[in-house]
Design a protein around this motif. Sequence first.
Motif, PDB file in Angstrom:
ATOM      1  N   THR A  41       0.832  -1.206   0.000  1.00 39.75           N
ATOM      2  CA  THR A  41       0.000   0.000   0.000  1.00 39.75           C
ATOM      3  C   THR A  41       0.866   1.255   0.000  1.00 39.75           C
ATOM      4  O   THR A  41       0.577   2.216  -0.719  1.00 39.75           O
ATOM      5  N   GLY A  42       1.942   1.241   0.782  1.00 41.79           N
ATOM      6  CA  GLY A  42       2.847   2.389   0.808  1.00 41.79           C
ATOM      7  C   GLY A  42       3.468   2.662  -0.546  1.00 41.79           C
ATOM      8  O   GLY A  42       3.562   3.815  -0.980  1.00 41.79           O
ATOM      9  N   VAL A  43       3.868   1.603  -1.227  1.00 43.31           N
ATOM     10  CA  VAL A  43       4.470   1.763  -2.551  1.00 43.31           C
ATOM     11  C   VAL A  43       3.462   2.367  -3.530  1.00 43.31           C
ATOM     12  O   VAL A  43       3.819   3.216  -4.352  1.00 43.31           O
ATOM     13  N   LEU A  44       2.210   1.967  -3.429  1.00 44.27           N
ATOM     14  CA  LEU A  44       1.205   2.319  -4.439  1.00 44.27           C
ATOM     15  C   LEU A  44       0.293   3.491  -4.076  1.00 44.27           C
ATOM     16  O   LEU A  44      -0.451   3.969  -4.927  1.00 44.27           O
ATOM     17  N   HIS A  45       0.352   3.981  -2.845  1.00 43.00           N
ATOM     18  CA  HIS A  45      -0.684   4.901  -2.367  1.00 43.00           C
ATOM     19  C   HIS A  45      -0.832   6.181  -3.184  1.00 43.00           C
ATOM     20  O   HIS A  45      -1.928   6.723  -3.275  1.00 43.00           O
ATOM     21  N   ASP A  46       0.235   6.683  -3.763  1.00 38.18           N
ATOM     22  CA  ASP A  46       0.168   7.957  -4.507  1.00 38.18           C
ATOM     23  C   ASP A  46       0.325   7.787  -6.010  1.00 38.18           C
ATOM     24  O   ASP A  46       0.561   8.768  -6.717  1.00 38.18           O
ATOM     25  N   ILE A  47       0.154   6.585  -6.527  1.00 41.05           N
ATOM     26  CA  ILE A  47       0.342   6.349  -7.961  1.00 41.05           C
ATOM     27  C   ILE A  47      -0.601   7.232  -8.790  1.00 41.05           C
ATOM     28  O   ILE A  47      -0.276   7.641  -9.897  1.00 41.05           O
ATOM     29  N   GLY A  48      -1.745   7.580  -8.222  1.00 40.58           N
ATOM     30  CA  GLY A  48      -2.699   8.449  -8.920  1.00 40.58           C
ATOM     31  C   GLY A  48      -2.190   9.857  -9.145  1.00 40.58           C
ATOM     32  O   GLY A  48      -2.733  10.598  -9.976  1.00 40.58           O
ATOM     33  N   LYS A  49      -1.125  10.249  -8.443  1.00 43.25           N
ATOM     34  CA  LYS A  49      -0.545  11.578  -8.674  1.00 43.25           C
ATOM     35  C   LYS A  49       0.032  11.694 -10.075  1.00 43.25           C
ATOM     36  O   LYS A  49       0.230  12.810 -10.568  1.00 43.25           O
ATOM     37  N   THR A  50       0.269  10.573 -10.738  1.00 46.44           N
ATOM     38  CA  THR A  50       0.757  10.622 -12.118  1.00 46.44           C
ATOM     39  C   THR A  50      -0.300  11.198 -13.056  1.00 46.44           C
ATOM     40  O   THR A  50       0.019  11.585 -14.173  1.00 46.44           O
ATOM     41  N   TYR A  92      -8.439  -0.335  -1.127  1.00 51.38           N
ATOM     42  CA  TYR A  92      -9.216   0.580  -0.289  1.00 51.38           C
ATOM     43  C   TYR A  92      -8.319   1.355   0.677  1.00 51.38           C
ATOM     44  O   TYR A  92      -8.613   2.519   0.991  1.00 51.38           O
ATOM     45  N   ALA A  93      -7.229   0.768   1.129  1.00 51.38           N
ATOM     46  CA  ALA A  93      -6.284   1.528   1.962  1.00 51.38           C
ATOM     47  C   ALA A  93      -5.693   2.679   1.151  1.00 51.38           C
ATOM     48  O   ALA A  93      -5.514   3.789   1.656  1.00 51.38           O
ATOM     49  N   VAL A  94      -5.407   2.422  -0.131  1.00 51.52           N
ATOM     50  CA  VAL A  94      -4.908   3.458  -1.039  1.00 51.52           C
ATOM     51  C   VAL A  94      -5.986   4.537  -1.220  1.00 51.52           C
ATOM     52  O   VAL A  94      -5.704   5.740  -1.123  1.00 51.52           O
ATOM     53  N   ARG A  95      -7.201   4.119  -1.467  1.00 50.30           N
ATOM     54  CA  ARG A  95      -8.300   5.073  -1.689  1.00 50.30           C
ATOM     55  C   ARG A  95      -8.528   5.966  -0.474  1.00 50.30           C
ATOM     56  O   ARG A  95      -8.818   7.155  -0.601  1.00 50.30           O
ATOM     57  N   TRP A  96      -8.402   5.393   0.720  1.00 50.37           N
ATOM     58  CA  TRP A  96      -8.804   6.097   1.932  1.00 50.37           C
ATOM     59  C   TRP A  96      -7.644   6.628   2.759  1.00 50.37           C
ATOM     60  O   TRP A  96      -7.832   7.001   3.924  1.00 50.37           O
ATOM     61  N   HIS A  97      -6.449   6.746   2.170  1.00 49.94           N
ATOM     62  CA  HIS A  97      -5.301   7.192   2.977  1.00 49.94           C
ATOM     63  C   HIS A  97      -5.334   8.672   3.352  1.00 49.94           C
ATOM     64  O   HIS A  97      -4.495   9.120   4.127  1.00 49.94           O
ATOM     65  N   HIS A  98      -6.308   9.411   2.862  1.00 52.65           N
ATOM     66  CA  HIS A  98      -6.479  10.809   3.289  1.00 52.65           C
ATOM     67  C   HIS A  98      -7.759  11.019   4.102  1.00 52.65           C
ATOM     68  O   HIS A  98      -8.146  12.155   4.364  1.00 52.65           O
ATOM     69  N   GLU A  99      -8.383   9.941   4.519  1.00 53.01           N
ATOM     70  CA  GLU A  99      -9.554  10.050   5.399  1.00 53.01           C
ATOM     71  C   GLU A  99      -9.061  10.357   6.817  1.00 53.01           C
ATOM     72  O   GLU A  99      -7.954   9.958   7.192  1.00 53.01           O
ATOM     73  N   LYS A 100      -9.856  11.056   7.598  1.00 51.47           N
ATOM     74  CA  LYS A 100      -9.505  11.426   8.970  1.00 51.47           C
ATOM     75  C   LYS A 100     -10.587  10.935   9.924  1.00 51.47           C
ATOM     76  O   LYS A 100     -11.763  10.878   9.565  1.00 51.47           O
ATOM     77  N   VAL A 122      -1.372   4.178   6.793  1.00 55.34           N
ATOM     78  CA  VAL A 122      -0.817   4.902   5.642  1.00 55.34           C
ATOM     79  C   VAL A 122      -0.982   6.400   5.830  1.00 55.34           C
ATOM     80  O   VAL A 122      -0.075   7.179   5.537  1.00 55.34           O
ATOM     81  N   SER A 123      -2.116   6.814   6.360  1.00 52.14           N
ATOM     82  CA  SER A 123      -2.397   8.233   6.553  1.00 52.14           C
ATOM     83  C   SER A 123      -1.373   8.900   7.468  1.00 52.14           C
ATOM     84  O   SER A 123      -0.788   9.939   7.123  1.00 52.14           O
ATOM     85  N   ILE A 124      -1.140   8.320   8.628  1.00 45.52           N
ATOM     86  CA  ILE A 124      -0.228   8.949   9.591  1.00 45.52           C
ATOM     87  C   ILE A 124       1.214   8.903   9.090  1.00 45.52           C
ATOM     88  O   ILE A 124       1.967   9.869   9.232  1.00 45.52           O
ATOM     89  N   VAL A 125       1.590   7.805   8.447  1.00 45.90           N
ATOM     90  CA  VAL A 125       2.952   7.679   7.907  1.00 45.90           C
ATOM     91  C   VAL A 125       3.150   8.642   6.740  1.00 45.90           C
ATOM     92  O   VAL A 125       4.197   9.280   6.618  1.00 45.90           O
TER      93      VAL A 125
END
Length: 167
Positions: A41-50, A92-100, A122-125
């Motif tokens: 999840t850490g490796v892939l979490h921001d792939i959408g920034k591309t 879903y962890a990737v999708r929700w890593h900016h949820e609070k 993922v969010s806190i890290v």
Amino acid sequence: NVPRKIDEDLQRHSLNVALLNGIMGQWLGLDEKDIRSLILTGVLHDIGKTKIPEEILNAPRKLTPEEFEVMKRHPLYSFELLGDDISEDVRYAVRWHHEKLDGKGYPDGLKGEEIPISAQVVSIVDVYDALTSERCYKKAFDHDTAIQMILDGQCGQFNPILLRCLK
């Protein structure tokens, strides 16, 4: 075609998040399968920034409200890019890593227990690495300052268990 600077920064950040996710998973006492999922999840979490325009990603200032709305789409883009070949837990962890926890995150406005622990990790890290890394719009904070900012709630509300692990 992803510009080289974005690619290098995104890779560095993603690898940092993956490594820290693995450490957090160990501290939480998760089993090996869940730790591996956190690392992936850490490796892939921001792939959408591309899919985010370079001028927004590399803006040397605070984003405008309109630009921030575009940036907030990256978890959805990441989720879409991963497709069905990646486990649902990771997607879903990737999708929700900016949820609070207080429901003030994005993209779905989840709150509390609605957010899986994997997404919370993922969010806190992600926040910690963002704070301690230099970006085009800010200098890096030192470790102690970053930890204090997170503990003080300056970066959103996080799970108290994860705050203790991070500390």
